[in-house]
Design a protein around this motif. Structure first.
Motif, PDB file in Angstrom:
ATOM      1  N   MET A  93       0.828  -1.208   0.000  1.00 49.38           N
ATOM      2  CA  MET A  93       0.000   0.000   0.000  1.00 49.38           C
ATOM      3  C   MET A  93       0.863   1.260   0.000  1.00 49.38           C
ATOM      4  N   THR A  94       2.000   1.191   0.678  1.00 51.34           N
ATOM      5  CA  THR A  94       2.939   2.312   0.651  1.00 51.34           C
ATOM      6  C   THR A  94       3.467   2.525  -0.759  1.00 51.34           C
ATOM      7  N   SER A  95       3.687   1.442  -1.482  1.00 57.22           N
ATOM      8  CA  SER A  95       4.145   1.552  -2.878  1.00 57.22           C
ATOM      9  C   SER A  95       3.080   2.183  -3.760  1.00 57.22           C
ATOM     10  N   VAL A  96       1.816   1.856  -3.511  1.00 55.81           N
ATOM     11  CA  VAL A  96       0.729   2.497  -4.251  1.00 55.81           C
ATOM     12  C   VAL A  96       0.729   4.003  -3.971  1.00 55.81           C
ATOM     13  N   ALA A  97       0.907   4.371  -2.709  1.00 50.10           N
ATOM     14  CA  ALA A  97       0.973   5.783  -2.338  1.00 50.10           C
ATOM     15  C   ALA A  97       2.159   6.471  -3.024  1.00 50.10           C
ATOM     16  N   ASN A  98       3.298   5.775  -3.060  1.00 55.17           N
ATOM     17  CA  ASN A  98       4.475   6.330  -3.745  1.00 55.17           C
ATOM     18  C   ASN A  98       4.177   6.575  -5.217  1.00 55.17           C
ATOM     19  N   GLY A  99       3.468   5.631  -5.839  1.00 58.65           N
ATOM     20  CA  GLY A  99       3.118   5.782  -7.248  1.00 58.65           C
ATOM     21  C   GLY A  99       2.205   6.971  -7.481  1.00 58.65           C
ATOM     22  N   LEU A 100       1.278   7.198  -6.541  1.00 59.05           N
ATOM     23  CA  LEU A 100       0.399   8.358  -6.631  1.00 59.05           C
ATOM     24  C   LEU A 100       1.216   9.640  -6.528  1.00 59.05           C
ATOM     25  N   MET A 101       2.151   9.685  -5.586  1.00 57.26           N
ATOM     26  CA  MET A 101       3.030  10.852  -5.459  1.00 57.26           C
ATOM     27  C   MET A 101       3.796  11.107  -6.754  1.00 57.26           C
ATOM     28  N   GLU A 102       4.318  10.041  -7.343  1.00 57.55           N
ATOM     29  CA  GLU A 102       5.104  10.171  -8.574  1.00 57.55           C
ATOM     30  C   GLU A 102       4.256  10.721  -9.716  1.00 57.55           C
ATOM     31  N   SER A 103       3.028  10.235  -9.840  1.00 57.22           N
ATOM     32  CA  SER A 103       2.153  10.705 -10.916  1.00 57.22           C
ATOM     33  C   SER A 103       1.809  12.186 -10.761  1.00 57.22           C
ATOM     34  N   VAL A 104       1.521  12.592  -9.512  1.00 56.60           N
ATOM     35  CA  VAL A 104       1.214  13.999  -9.262  1.00 56.60           C
ATOM     36  C   VAL A 104       2.445  14.866  -9.546  1.00 56.60           C
ATOM     37  N   LEU A 105       3.606  14.384  -9.126  1.00 52.25           N
ATOM     38  CA  LEU A 105       4.849  15.128  -9.356  1.00 52.25           C
ATOM     39  C   LEU A 105       5.166  15.232 -10.843  1.00 52.25           C
ATOM     40  N   GLU A 106       5.035  14.122 -11.565  1.00 49.56           N
ATOM     41  CA  GLU A 106       5.343  14.132 -13.001  1.00 49.56           C
ATOM     42  C   GLU A 106       4.359  15.024 -13.760  1.00 49.56           C
ATOM     43  N   ARG A 107       3.096  14.993 -13.364  1.00 50.76           N
ATOM     44  CA  ARG A 107       2.116  15.876 -13.986  1.00 50.76           C
ATOM     45  C   ARG A 107       2.498  17.328 -13.755  1.00 50.76           C
ATOM     46  N   ARG A 108       2.885  17.630 -12.533  1.00 47.49           N
ATOM     47  CA  ARG A 108       3.279  18.994 -12.186  1.00 47.49           C
ATOM     48  C   ARG A 108       4.498  19.447 -13.001  1.00 47.49           C
TER      49      ARG A 108
END
Length: 199
Positions: A93-108
């Motif tokens: 679940m922490t890895s899923v959260a990390n992936g969400l962070m990465e997607s938001v960061l890459e979009r930004r």
């Protein structure tokens, strides 16, 4: 002699926030240095990838937010954030959260590129991934245990807060269970004291 622990961090990195929250929860005394990673030439001797967060303990360097959190947890006298009984579920679940962070960061990062260089298609793909991931968490994650704080709770809260900071808060309307839990969780002192901020 007490170890000197330095956390090199950024002003709004969700990965860095995760490690800072861990240090607060686990009562680890460290020195946090907020840096501009693009100008931090000194960091190269510790971390050639020059990514934050980076933890330096005397001559030891620990990279990657998950490794840093595991280390801080291992030297703490507090109850572990990684209980063995649910270890792999928490890490997944922490890895899923990390992936969400990465997607938001890459979009930004893509959205602030010059108009002639940015890819709207790439931005759209990240937005679809963000929405899909949060919807998945709404349906598949239910570790709302207020009596035992675990790493997945910290990571997911940091990821959702970063989504609001860099994208929008529309997810709150469509994901009522997550929204209810998040609304209570972000009022904890360790979340309020680590809010992302503009440089």
């Amino acid at each position: 002699m007490q170890d000197q622990i330095i956390l090199y961090n950024g002003p709004n990195s969700p990965f860095g926030r995760k490690t800072k929250v861990t240090s607060l929860v686990q009562e680890i005394n460290l020195e946090e240095k907020i840096i501009n990673v693009y100008e931090a030439n000194f960091l190269d001797k510790h971390n050639p990838i020059r990514k934050i967060p980076t933890l330096v303990i005397n001559e030891l360097t620990i990279m990657d937010s998950d490794n840093i959190c595991l280390y801080l947890d291992s030297i703490s006298k507090k109850k572990t954030l990684f209980p063995k009984k649910n270890y792999w579920k928490i890490m997944s679940m922490t890895s899923v959260a990390n992936g969400l962070m990465e997607s938001v960061l890459e979009r930004r990062m893509e959205s602030i590129r010059p108009d002639n260089e940015k890819s709207n298609n790439f931005i759209n793909k990240q937005e679809i991934r963000i929405i899909r991931t949060i919807k998945w968490l709404e349906s598949n994650w239910n570790n709302y245990n207020e009596n035992y704080l675990t790493m997945d709770q910290i990571a997911i809260a940091c990821a959702l807060d970063y989504t609001m900071f860099r994208f929008n808060d529309n997810w709150r309307t469509d994901n009522p269970k997550l929204n209810k839990w998040f609304g209570e969780f972000v009022n904890k002192d360790f979340m309020k004291s680590t809010l992302p901020r503009e440089k």
